[in-house]
Structures are given as C-alpha cells and as structure tokens.
Design a protein around this motif. Structure first.
Motif, PDB file in Angstrom:
ATOM      1  N   ARG A 187     -20.466 124.280 -26.245  1.00  0.00           N
ATOM      2  CA  ARG A 187     -19.195 123.557 -26.284  1.00  0.00           C
ATOM      3  C   ARG A 187     -19.243 122.406 -27.274  1.00  0.00           C
ATOM      4  N   ARG A 188     -20.381 121.719 -27.286  1.00  0.00           N
ATOM      5  CA  ARG A 188     -20.527 120.596 -28.206  1.00  0.00           C
ATOM      6  C   ARG A 188     -20.440 121.080 -29.653  1.00  0.00           C
ATOM      7  N   ILE A 189     -21.055 122.218 -29.932  1.00  0.00           N
ATOM      8  CA  ILE A 189     -21.013 122.776 -31.281  1.00  0.00           C
ATOM      9  C   ILE A 189     -19.586 123.137 -31.671  1.00  0.00           C
TER      10      ILE A 189
ATOM     11  N   SER B 288     -17.597 121.485 -34.721  1.00  0.00           N
ATOM     12  CA  SER B 288     -17.071 122.357 -35.766  1.00  0.00           C
ATOM     13  C   SER B 288     -15.590 122.100 -35.995  1.00  0.00           C
ATOM     14  N   GLU B 289     -14.845 121.936 -34.929  1.00  0.00           N
ATOM     15  CA  GLU B 289     -13.412 121.664 -35.058  1.00  0.00           C
ATOM     16  C   GLU B 289     -13.185 120.290 -35.668  1.00  0.00           C
TER      17      GLU B 289
ATOM     18  N   ARG C 137     -13.843 120.586 -39.344  1.00  0.00           N
ATOM     19  CA  ARG C 137     -12.780 121.326 -40.005  1.00  0.00           C
ATOM     20  C   ARG C 137     -11.563 120.432 -40.231  1.00  0.00           C
ATOM     21  N   ARG C 138     -11.194 119.667 -39.197  1.00  0.00           N
ATOM     22  CA  ARG C 138     -10.053 118.767 -39.337  1.00  0.00           C
ATOM     23  C   ARG C 138     -10.336 117.660 -40.333  1.00  0.00           C
ATOM     24  N   ALA C 139     -11.571 117.131 -40.313  1.00  0.00           N
ATOM     25  CA  ALA C 139     -11.926 116.077 -41.266  1.00  0.00           C
ATOM     26  C   ALA C 139     -11.829 116.594 -42.694  1.00  0.00           C
ATOM     27  N   LEU C 140     -12.279 117.832 -42.922  1.00  0.00           N
ATOM     28  CA  LEU C 140     -12.216 118.421 -44.255  1.00  0.00           C
ATOM     29  C   LEU C 140     -10.769 118.613 -44.697  1.00  0.00           C
ATOM     30  N   LEU C 141      -9.929 119.090 -43.775  1.00  0.00           N
ATOM     31  CA  LEU C 141      -8.513 119.265 -44.101  1.00  0.00           C
ATOM     32  C   LEU C 141      -7.855 117.924 -44.430  1.00  0.00           C
ATOM     33  N   ARG C 142      -8.173 116.892 -43.647  1.00  0.00           N
ATOM     34  CA  ARG C 142      -7.617 115.576 -43.919  1.00  0.00           C
ATOM     35  C   ARG C 142      -8.083 115.059 -45.274  1.00  0.00           C
TER      36      ARG C 142
END
Length: 282
Positions: A53-55, A59-60, A63-68
């Motif tokens: 769950r932590r992984i 990961s999410e 992913r959001r940080a990269l999109l931002r």
C-alpha cells in the motif's frame, strides 16, 4: 484460499483495536494411519500488505508531482530538455527545436552545442562537463543561442539531476529567454563602470580615454574617440579635422598614438555622423 484478509484484533499490549492481515489456506490432508483430515495454514501478511500500500501511495504521489512539474514547466519556460546521466540529449524538445530551428537529429546527443554561440561554447562545455562529473545538485548558466529566425539571444539554463536513490538516471533542464534582462543588467553595469572611471576626471580627453576603455571589449572589438575642435565652424562639404584622443583595440596590433590630427573626407562615417547628428553604421 483467502489472501490478505483484514481482521480486527484486540491485543493485551495495545490500547486500541488493531487491524492485521492474514492469508488463509485450507486443503485436504491424509495422516499416516490413512485417516483423512483438513490442513489449515494461517500466515500473517500485515507487513507485506502495508508495504504494498505504501508503494502504491508513493507511486501515485510521484506521478502527481511529475504531472504538476510538467504543467509548471510548460507554463513558465520556453524549452524543456532531458539528457542521460552522461549528458547527451535523449528526448526531443519541441521548444528547443522551435526556437533554434534544429531538427531532432541535429539536437540529439551533443548536437545542441552547435546552436550555442561560438564564443560561448568552451565555457558551456567546461561547466556542463564539471557538473556531470561532480554530480552537482544544480546547473545554471547563461549563454547565447542561435535563433531559427537569425541572430542570437541570451538564454538562462537551469538543470538538475533526477535520482533513483543514489543513482542519477537522467538530467532535466529548462531554457528561458533573458535577453531583455541581460541587456538591462549590462547597461547598469556599464553605467556604473563609466561613472567610476570618470569620477575624478576633469579634462575631456582623459574622460573620453577612460570611457573608451570601458566600451572595449564589452560593446565593441575596437573603439576610437575623437575631439572635433572645428566642427561648429566647418563649411559643409569640406574635410573635417578630428583629433584622436584614445583608441582601444580588443586585440593586437597596438593602438595608434593619441592626440594625432586626422583629416576626414565627406565619405567618412565620422563626418556623416557629425552632419546627420545621429549614429551611423558603416
């Protein structure tokens, strides 16, 4: 078989109820005397489930940080580029290609260097190589880029390594047009230098000589300053007598001696500037 089943348990050493995860496996079994039974295996998997769950959460978040980050970069920068850990460009950069006119084949690997002004290439290569070698946390530099429309403009480069743990997997950078900022900063710097070198100077020839030294090589490869003692009384169309008070070349040969009169004809750029009372490009 039931996998990762959550069970709420009360533990004597815990002040509150705690959820743990177990995997249940039930199968038929035959014992040594031939009788049949059921074999049940219960394995606690709380640690594995929590780690998984932590992984997923990390990961999410990544992913959001990269999109931002991508959205921010696209909104605030003209160019974004990506290189491998050794420095060669690995992905097309539409912004770079649009500004410089380089195709992807011309840009890739170290082809981007061809778009840098020849006078700036050595310093860029030296600093970029040192940054890669020492894996510095940030690379910033300002250099001139050749434009697709012709000429050069100053761009500020800002790059940082992308890490996976302790390993650099790539570099990501941006280029921003700072020509206007660079020109304004240079103007302020030159004015400050001009003020400093002329602060204690009273004679016009000494002041012009000091200002000439400020202009080269910042603004020009060569600069010569003249006094025109007869300019106000000269008959139009006649030769102009100019007294050279300073001459500073960027390189050899050495400058000619000062205070040497020169007789300039009507085709001279200096004469035309005097007649037109405006800058003349020759």
């Amino acid at each position: 078989m039931l996998t990762a089943v959550p069970i709420d348990l009360d533990f004597a050493d815990s002040p509150r109820e705690e959820t743990r995860y177990f995997t249940f496996s039930i199968s038929r079994a035959t014992v040594s005397d031939g009788s049949r039974g059921v074999l049940g295996v219960i394995v606690e998997t709380t640690e594995q489930v929590t780690a998984a769950r932590r992984i997923r959460v990390l990961s999410e978040e990544r992913r959001r940080a990269l999109l931002r980050y991508r959205s921010l970069v696209r909104a605030g920068s003209e160019m974004v580029w990506v290189t491998g850990p050794e420095g060669g460009v690995t992905e097309p950069s539409p912004g770079w290609q649009r500004v410089t006119g380089q195709s992807w084949e011309e840009l890739r690997d170290d082809g981007w260097i061809d778009a840098v002004h020849p006078d700036d290439r050595a310093s860029v290569i030296e600093r970029w190589s040192r940054t890669l070698r020492e894996v510095q946390p940030r690379f910033t530099h300002t250099y001139r880029l050749r434009l697709a429309t012709g000429g050069y403009r100053h761009f500020a480069v800002d790059a940082a390594p992308v890490r996976d743990g302790d390993t650099v997997i790539e570099w990501i950078g941006t280029c921003r047009d700072v020509e206007q900022e660079w020109q304004e900063a240079r103007r302020e710097r030159l004015l400050a230098r001009a003020t400093a070198v002329t602060a204690d100077t009273a004679r016009p020839d000494e002041m012009l000589a000091a200002l000439t030294a400020v202009i080269v090589p910042e603004l020009a490869d060569n600069c010569t300053s003249y006094l025109l003692p007869q300019a106000l009384h000269r008959t139009p169309g006649t030769a102009l007598t100019a007294e050279r008070v300073a001459a500073v070349p960027r390189q050899h040969p050495p400058p000619p001696p000062p205070h040497l009169p020169e007789h300039l004809g009507p085709d001279s750029a200096l004469v035309r500037a005097d007649v037109l009372r405006r800058p003349v490009h020759a």
